[in-house]
Design an enzyme around this catalytic site. Structure first.
Site, PDB file in Angstrom:
ATOM      1  N   ARG A 101       0.871  -1.191   0.000  1.00  0.00           N
ATOM      2  CA  ARG A 101       0.000   0.000   0.000  1.00  0.00           C
ATOM      3  C   ARG A 101       0.906   1.239   0.000  1.00  0.00           C
ATOM      4  O   ARG A 101       1.916   1.253   0.711  1.00  0.00           O
ATOM      5  CB  ARG A 101      -0.924   0.037   1.232  1.00  0.00           C
ATOM      6  CG  ARG A 101      -1.975  -1.069   1.243  1.00  0.00           C
ATOM      7  CD  ARG A 101      -2.980  -0.887   2.369  1.00  0.00           C
ATOM      8  NE  ARG A 101      -3.968   0.125   2.068  1.00  0.00           N
ATOM      9  CZ  ARG A 101      -4.863   0.595   2.952  1.00  0.00           C
ATOM     10  NH1 ARG A 101      -4.870   0.136   4.197  1.00  0.00           N
ATOM     11  NH2 ARG A 101      -5.741   1.510   2.606  1.00  0.00           N
ATOM     12  N   ASP A 110      -2.471   9.075   8.037  1.00  0.00           N
ATOM     13  CA  ASP A 110      -1.639   8.081   7.351  1.00  0.00           C
ATOM     14  C   ASP A 110      -0.272   8.629   6.976  1.00  0.00           C
ATOM     15  O   ASP A 110       0.701   7.885   6.865  1.00  0.00           O
ATOM     16  CB  ASP A 110      -2.354   7.560   6.105  1.00  0.00           C
ATOM     17  CG  ASP A 110      -3.442   6.590   6.515  1.00  0.00           C
ATOM     18  OD1 ASP A 110      -4.536   7.042   6.866  1.00  0.00           O
ATOM     19  OD2 ASP A 110      -3.159   5.379   6.540  1.00  0.00           O
ATOM     20  N   LYS A 113      -8.008   8.911   5.737  1.00  0.00           N
ATOM     21  CA  LYS A 113      -9.067   8.234   4.980  1.00  0.00           C
ATOM     22  C   LYS A 113      -9.913   9.187   4.161  1.00  0.00           C
ATOM     23  O   LYS A 113     -10.257  10.277   4.647  1.00  0.00           O
ATOM     24  CB  LYS A 113      -9.940   7.454   5.970  1.00  0.00           C
ATOM     25  CG  LYS A 113     -11.125   6.726   5.391  1.00  0.00           C
ATOM     26  CD  LYS A 113     -10.771   5.793   4.241  1.00  0.00           C
ATOM     27  CE  LYS A 113      -9.689   4.808   4.598  1.00  0.00           C
ATOM     28  NZ  LYS A 113      -9.117   4.132   3.401  1.00  0.00           N
TER      29      LYS A 113
HETATM   30  O1  MRU Z   1      -7.561   2.235   4.635  1.00  0.00           O
HETATM   31  P1  MRU Z   1      -7.306   2.193   6.112  1.00  0.00           P
HETATM   32  O2  MRU Z   1      -8.403   1.550   6.877  1.00  0.00           O
HETATM   33  O3  MRU Z   1      -5.956   1.597   6.410  1.00  0.00           O
HETATM   34  O4  MRU Z   1      -7.255   3.719   6.543  1.00  0.00           O
HETATM   35  C1  MRU Z   1      -7.005   4.009   7.890  1.00  0.00           C
HETATM   36  C2  MRU Z   1      -7.041   5.454   8.209  1.00  0.00           C
HETATM   37  O5  MRU Z   1      -7.234   6.295   7.365  1.00  0.00           O
HETATM   38  C3  MRU Z   1      -6.725   5.827   9.633  1.00  0.00           C
HETATM   39  O6  MRU Z   1      -7.433   6.963  10.010  1.00  0.00           O
HETATM   40  C4  MRU Z   1      -5.226   6.102   9.776  1.00  0.00           C
HETATM   41  O7  MRU Z   1      -4.476   5.062   9.247  1.00  0.00           O
HETATM   42  C5  MRU Z   1      -4.829   6.335  11.188  1.00  0.00           C
HETATM   43  S1  MRU Z   1      -4.874   4.869  12.150  1.00  0.00           S
HETATM   44  C6  MRU Z   1      -4.324   5.253  13.710  1.00  0.00           C
END
Ligand code: MRU
Length: 361
Positions: free
Chosen positions: A100, A252, A263
């Site tokens: 990813r 992220d 997200k």
């Molecule tokens: O696609 P995902 O479920 O991995 O996305 C996760 C998020 O966007 C979270 O808000 C982010 O990784 C922070 S987790 C502490």
């Protein structure tokens, strides 16, 4: 799913066994909230697939899983000598990097694993593959343990910002399922709740994969935090009705100027919060900062399969063949962020200088 005993028990990412034969145990988050299923990963492709398919997800949890995945990959060509382990590690970390693109914790953790092998060069005798593998497992454990400690510190710093009785809106899942334990945005909420601040959470369901509905609502319920689930398109109305006094989300990747990828939908929430005069906070550990990137324009945004939009959870909800755009993340500009809650304290205001001061180089 039953029983409160699982609240204490669940471990998002765990290592079972020794370095040479052990495995990575993950909660398969694609099955929650109706099924609690753990999977054991014994090879790097299974770890790669778990990250890609979001069986393990959330930036810090991806980093922790990748650290253990690197250990598994490092032993794949045998333990005859350190050179063999080092070569296999290099191949495994290069491969796991392709799972990813957006969460920088993945690359940060894999860099640490590669650096550990490089640094062990002098100390590990050339014949000793097992000793190097043990070193790598120790490093992977350190990544997990540090993450746990960072989440607790984020919770402590963030809870100080919470006023008793507040409504807090969050997006996606930044809880214990997204980290080693306790979360980032949810750590702030758990901590405030434990201090008796009587918060109520508004959880965006978070289309298309419903991390808010499936995971955040599940975690909050299990810890007894009052939570109201809303569809993403209800946030403006809920804010207008005065139900929300604060927004707290995870991240992220945070660029050097504070622009923050999280997200998809987070940017919209930030704009809504600004329009309603509601402070918008990001909670993230230092491992989520990417100071090599000047601003959000350089953050790679993952594009995912159209199927997730047209066939959510097994049912076709759009006409066959329709064009779909499915970016998994968006970038919230720093000027919309009231503060970034880190394990080192709250960065406020958010800009290049304050970030450098708290997070360092
Ligand atoms: O696609 P995902 O479920 O991995 O996305 C996760 C998020 O966007 C979270 O808000 C982010 O990784 C922070 S987790 C502490």
């Amino acid at each position: 799913m039953s029983g409160t005993e699982e609240i204490e028990a669940f471990q998002t990412v765990a290592w079972v066994g020794d370095a040479a034969r052990g495995s990575l145990r993950l909660i398969d988050q694609t099955r929650l909230p109706t099924e609690f299923l753990e999977i054991d990963c014994h090879d790097a492709p299974t770890v790669w697939e778990a990250i890609k398919l979001l069986r393990v997800r959330g930036a810090p949890a991806i980093g922790v899983a990748a650290g253990y995945g690197a250990v598994i990959g490092a032993r794949s060509q045998g333990l005859a000598d350190a050179a063999t382990v080092r070569r296999a590690l290099g191949e495994a970390t290069a491969y796991l990097r392709t799972s990813r693109p957006t969460a920088v914790n993945l690359f940060w953790a894999l860099d640490r694993m590669d650096a550990t092998a490089a640094a062990a060069g002098a100390g590990v005798s050339s014949g000793n593959g097992s000793a190097l593998l043990d070193r790598l497992l120790t490093e992977a454990h350190a990544i997990a343990d540090e993450d746990r400690a960072m989440c607790r510190a984020i919770g402590r710093h963030g809870a100080e910002l919470v006023v008793p009785g507040e409504g807090i809106l969050t997006h996606c899942n930044a809880g214990g399922l997204a980290t080693s334990d306790y979360g980032t945005a949810l750590a702030v909420i758990f901590s405030a709740h434990e201090q008796g601040k009587h918060v109520r959470v508004y959880a965006d369901e978070t289309r298309p994969l419903l991390q808010g509905a499936r995971l955040t609502a599940w975690e909050l319920q299990r810890r007894g935090v009052p939570v109201t689930l809303i569809c993403d398109n209800m946030a403006a109305q809920v804010m207008k009705e005065g139900k929300v006094q604060k927004v707290v989300v995870g991240a992220d990747r945070i660029a050097a100027n504070g622009d923050t990828a999280n997200k998809i939908g987070t940017y919209g929430v930030a704009v809504l919060a600004r329009a309603h005069g509601i402070p918008f906070y990001v909670a993230a550990p230092s491992s989520t900062f990417d100071l090599a990137i000047p601003d959000g324009a350089a953050i790679p945004i993952e594009q995912r399969e159209s199927h997730e939009v047209t066939h959510g959870f097994g049912r076709q909800t759009a006409p066959s063949g329709v064009d779909v755009y499915n970016p998994a993340f968006d970038v919230t500009p720093a000027e919309l962020i009231a503060g970034i809650i880190t394990e080192k304290g709250v960065i406020r205001p958010v800009n290049h200088e304050t970030i450098r001061e708290v997070i360092g180089n």
